[in-house]
Scaffold this motif. Structure first.
Motif, PDB file in Angstrom:
ATOM      1  N   MET A 116      -2.994   7.419 -22.936  1.00  0.00           N
ATOM      2  CA  MET A 116      -1.869   7.626 -22.028  1.00  0.00           C
ATOM      3  C   MET A 116      -1.754   6.490 -21.020  1.00  0.00           C
ATOM      4  O   MET A 116      -0.649   6.057 -20.667  1.00  0.00           O
ATOM      5  N   GLU A 117      -2.890   5.982 -20.573  1.00  0.00           N
ATOM      6  CA  GLU A 117      -2.865   4.837 -19.655  1.00  0.00           C
ATOM      7  C   GLU A 117      -2.261   3.617 -20.347  1.00  0.00           C
ATOM      8  O   GLU A 117      -1.480   2.864 -19.751  1.00  0.00           O
ATOM      9  N   PHE A 118      -2.615   3.409 -21.602  1.00  0.00           N
ATOM     10  CA  PHE A 118      -2.051   2.307 -22.381  1.00  0.00           C
ATOM     11  C   PHE A 118      -0.526   2.427 -22.454  1.00  0.00           C
ATOM     12  O   PHE A 118       0.201   1.448 -22.242  1.00  0.00           O
ATOM     13  N   LEU A 119      -0.040   3.621 -22.756  1.00  0.00           N
ATOM     14  CA  LEU A 119       1.398   3.814 -22.928  1.00  0.00           C
ATOM     15  C   LEU A 119       2.182   3.507 -21.664  1.00  0.00           C
ATOM     16  O   LEU A 119       3.310   3.005 -21.727  1.00  0.00           O
TER      17      LEU A 119
ATOM     18  N   PRO B 154      -6.723   7.030 -33.344  1.00  0.00           N
ATOM     19  CA  PRO B 154      -7.703   8.018 -33.808  1.00  0.00           C
ATOM     20  C   PRO B 154      -7.069   9.401 -33.959  1.00  0.00           C
ATOM     21  O   PRO B 154      -6.080   9.728 -33.291  1.00  0.00           O
ATOM     22  N   PHE B 155      -7.665  10.219 -34.823  1.00  0.00           N
ATOM     23  CA  PHE B 155      -7.117  11.545 -35.096  1.00  0.00           C
ATOM     24  C   PHE B 155      -6.919  12.363 -33.821  1.00  0.00           C
ATOM     25  O   PHE B 155      -5.953  13.113 -33.697  1.00  0.00           O
ATOM     26  N   THR B 156      -7.829  12.217 -32.866  1.00  0.00           N
ATOM     27  CA  THR B 156      -7.762  13.034 -31.648  1.00  0.00           C
ATOM     28  C   THR B 156      -6.576  12.673 -30.763  1.00  0.00           C
ATOM     29  O   THR B 156      -6.195  13.452 -29.888  1.00  0.00           O
ATOM     30  N   ASP B 157      -5.986  11.501 -30.980  1.00  0.00           N
ATOM     31  CA  ASP B 157      -4.850  11.058 -30.167  1.00  0.00           C
ATOM     32  C   ASP B 157      -3.498  11.340 -30.816  1.00  0.00           C
ATOM     33  O   ASP B 157      -2.455  11.201 -30.163  1.00  0.00           O
ATOM     34  N   LEU B 158      -3.501  11.717 -32.089  1.00  0.00           N
ATOM     35  CA  LEU B 158      -2.248  11.787 -32.839  1.00  0.00           C
ATOM     36  C   LEU B 158      -1.236  12.755 -32.238  1.00  0.00           C
ATOM     37  O   LEU B 158      -0.083  12.387 -31.995  1.00  0.00           O
ATOM     38  N   ASP B 159      -1.649  13.987 -32.038  1.00  0.00           N
ATOM     39  CA  ASP B 159      -0.708  15.014 -31.585  1.00  0.00           C
ATOM     40  C   ASP B 159      -0.157  14.693 -30.193  1.00  0.00           C
ATOM     41  O   ASP B 159       1.051  14.768 -29.955  1.00  0.00           O
ATOM     42  N   LEU B 160      -1.039  14.302 -29.292  1.00  0.00           N
ATOM     43  CA  LEU B 160      -0.616  13.986 -27.925  1.00  0.00           C
ATOM     44  C   LEU B 160       0.379  12.832 -27.905  1.00  0.00           C
ATOM     45  O   LEU B 160       1.440  12.913 -27.263  1.00  0.00           O
ATOM     46  N   LEU B 161       0.063  11.759 -28.605  1.00  0.00           N
ATOM     47  CA  LEU B 161       0.953  10.596 -28.582  1.00  0.00           C
ATOM     48  C   LEU B 161       2.258  10.882 -29.302  1.00  0.00           C
ATOM     49  O   LEU B 161       3.327  10.407 -28.884  1.00  0.00           O
ATOM     50  N   SER B 162       2.196  11.657 -30.366  1.00  0.00           N
ATOM     51  CA  SER B 162       3.416  12.002 -31.073  1.00  0.00           C
ATOM     52  C   SER B 162       4.380  12.766 -30.162  1.00  0.00           C
ATOM     53  O   SER B 162       5.586  12.486 -30.120  1.00  0.00           O
ATOM     54  N   LYS B 163       3.849  13.722 -29.424  1.00  0.00           N
ATOM     55  CA  LYS B 163       4.690  14.495 -28.501  1.00  0.00           C
ATOM     56  C   LYS B 163       5.180  13.635 -27.339  1.00  0.00           C
ATOM     57  O   LYS B 163       6.338  13.723 -26.925  1.00  0.00           O
ATOM     58  N   THR B 164       4.309  12.784 -26.843  1.00  0.00           N
ATOM     59  CA  THR B 164       4.669  11.927 -25.714  1.00  0.00           C
ATOM     60  C   THR B 164       5.748  10.921 -26.100  1.00  0.00           C
ATOM     61  O   THR B 164       6.639  10.607 -25.299  1.00  0.00           O
TER      62      THR B 164
ATOM     63  N   SER C  78      11.250   8.138 -28.849  1.00  0.00           N
ATOM     64  CA  SER C  78      11.129   6.711 -28.536  1.00  0.00           C
ATOM     65  C   SER C  78      11.146   5.908 -29.834  1.00  0.00           C
ATOM     66  O   SER C  78      11.172   6.465 -30.934  1.00  0.00           O
ATOM     67  N   ARG C  79      11.096   4.609 -29.717  1.00  0.00           N
ATOM     68  CA  ARG C  79      11.118   3.766 -30.906  1.00  0.00           C
ATOM     69  C   ARG C  79       9.721   3.535 -31.474  1.00  0.00           C
ATOM     70  O   ARG C  79       9.576   2.890 -32.515  1.00  0.00           O
ATOM     71  N   ILE C  80       8.690   4.030 -30.809  1.00  0.00           N
ATOM     72  CA  ILE C  80       7.316   3.835 -31.266  1.00  0.00           C
ATOM     73  C   ILE C  80       6.935   4.932 -32.241  1.00  0.00           C
ATOM     74  O   ILE C  80       7.020   6.119 -31.924  1.00  0.00           O
ATOM     75  N   GLN C  81       6.521   4.536 -33.446  1.00  0.00           N
ATOM     76  CA  GLN C  81       6.086   5.482 -34.469  1.00  0.00           C
ATOM     77  C   GLN C  81       4.564   5.641 -34.419  1.00  0.00           C
ATOM     78  O   GLN C  81       3.843   4.736 -33.976  1.00  0.00           O
ATOM     79  N   ILE C  82       4.091   6.795 -34.889  1.00  0.00           N
ATOM     80  CA  ILE C  82       2.658   7.062 -34.890  1.00  0.00           C
ATOM     81  C   ILE C  82       2.109   6.986 -36.312  1.00  0.00           C
ATOM     82  O   ILE C  82       2.704   7.512 -37.259  1.00  0.00           O
ATOM     83  N   GLY C  83       0.959   6.339 -36.437  1.00  0.00           N
ATOM     84  CA  GLY C  83       0.286   6.238 -37.726  1.00  0.00           C
ATOM     85  C   GLY C  83      -1.146   6.727 -37.624  1.00  0.00           C
ATOM     86  O   GLY C  83      -1.764   6.663 -36.563  1.00  0.00           O
TER      87      GLY C  83
ATOM     88  N   GLY D 296       3.105  14.901 -36.398  1.00  0.00           N
ATOM     89  CA  GLY D 296       4.116  13.915 -36.045  1.00  0.00           C
ATOM     90  C   GLY D 296       3.855  12.525 -36.578  1.00  0.00           C
ATOM     91  O   GLY D 296       4.521  11.561 -36.180  1.00  0.00           O
ATOM     92  N   VAL D 297       2.900  12.388 -37.487  1.00  0.00           N
ATOM     93  CA  VAL D 297       2.561  11.085 -38.057  1.00  0.00           C
ATOM     94  C   VAL D 297       3.619  10.665 -39.077  1.00  0.00           C
ATOM     95  O   VAL D 297       4.146  11.501 -39.825  1.00  0.00           O
ATOM     96  N   ARG D 298       3.924   9.370 -39.105  1.00  0.00           N
ATOM     97  CA  ARG D 298       4.893   8.841 -40.066  1.00  0.00           C
ATOM     98  C   ARG D 298       4.282   7.780 -40.990  1.00  0.00           C
ATOM     99  O   ARG D 298       4.786   7.562 -42.092  1.00  0.00           O
ATOM    100  N   TYR D 299       3.250   7.122 -40.542  1.00  0.00           N
ATOM    101  CA  TYR D 299       2.584   6.088 -41.338  1.00  0.00           C
ATOM    102  C   TYR D 299       1.094   6.397 -41.425  1.00  0.00           C
ATOM    103  O   TYR D 299       0.553   7.100 -40.567  1.00  0.00           O
TER     104      TYR D 299
END
Length: 241
Positions: free
Chosen positions: A20-23, A44-54, A58-63, A88-91
């Motif tokens: 989240m600090e990075f974003l 990492p797997f533990t960040d996927l759901d949080l970043l996808s929702k956050t 936006s134009r940033i996709q999650i892999g 929410g993963v796309r790649y």
């Protein structure tokens, strides 16, 4: 027309708080980013759901960084494609050299993972590349062509990204000369049945070499490791000239 794909591979770095600090810093750097580039964070797997929702909307996709070939089962430590899709993963990166080296990934299991990802609606990022020993022995083409022949069996090339990552240049500070990377990527493209597959370069991509890399006609983007962990650094790469 081939699209430009810039993906950051965080590997086993960043807690949710660090992500989240990075974003906070990264998103503010994208205001002037051209619309022609796909931006992906493979986290990492533990960040996927949080970043996808956050990042929703936006134009940033999650892999993700790996996926199993079965949709469920007794595979401790693995994750299935429908689970990634739900998060929410796309790649998804498949066949990264570190997976091949440390976890016994083979061309055959790479192929199974790619097909499972595509069946679920995910776009695989297939990694191929040679070691220093293979390069010195003149085996670059034969090795990569073998990886492609085995990894792409029954794969839909209209939903695929390929990353050429010379293993000797990953995390070493050594970068394959941009003209040589362009040559090898051109050879990879000659083995594909779909001409518009984006092919990235990966291997010590940094802010100070991204412009030269992306000036090469065969290179469609970058798979970025260490330089994607710092917001300003990765933003400079995404905003290459």
């Amino acid at each position: 027309m081939r699209k430009i794909v810039i993906a950051g591979n965080w590997k086993m770095y960043k807690t949710q708080a660090e992500a989240m600090e990075f974003l906070q810093g990264f998103k503010s750097e994208l205001d002037t980013t051209p619309d022609d580039r796909e931006i992906i964070l493979c986290v990492p797997f533990t960040d996927l759901d949080l970043l996808s929702k956050t990042l929703h909307g936006s134009r940033i996709q999650i892999g993700a960084q790996n996926v199993h070939w079965e949709t469920s089962g007794a595979y401790t430590g693995e994750v299935a494609a429908p689970m990634l899709l739900e998060a929410g993963v796309r790649y998804v990166i498949i066949g990264h050299s570190e997976r091949r080296q440390y976890f016994g990934e083979t061309d055959e299991t790479v192929n199974l993972r790619i097909k499972a990802a595509q069946k679920a609606g995910l776009t695989p990022i297939l990694c191929v590349g040679e070691t220093k020993q293979q390069r010195d022995a003149g085996e670059i083409e034969s090795h990569i062509f073998s990886q492609l022949a085995k990894g792409l069996v029954d794969v839909d090339q209209t939903s695929l990204v390929i990353a050429y990552e010379p293993i000797w240049a990953i995390g070493t500070g050594d970068t394959c000369a941009s003209t040589e990377a362009n040559r090898v990527i051109g050879l990879i493209r000659s083995k594909l049945t779909h001409s518009n597959v984006p092919i990235q370069y990966g291997g010590s991509v940094k802010p100070d070499n991204i412009d030269e890399i992306m000036a090469q006609p065969e290179i469609d983007g970058a798979l970025v490791g260490g330089a994607s962990l710092e917001a300003t650094s990765f933003a400079r790469i995404v905003n290459f000239q």
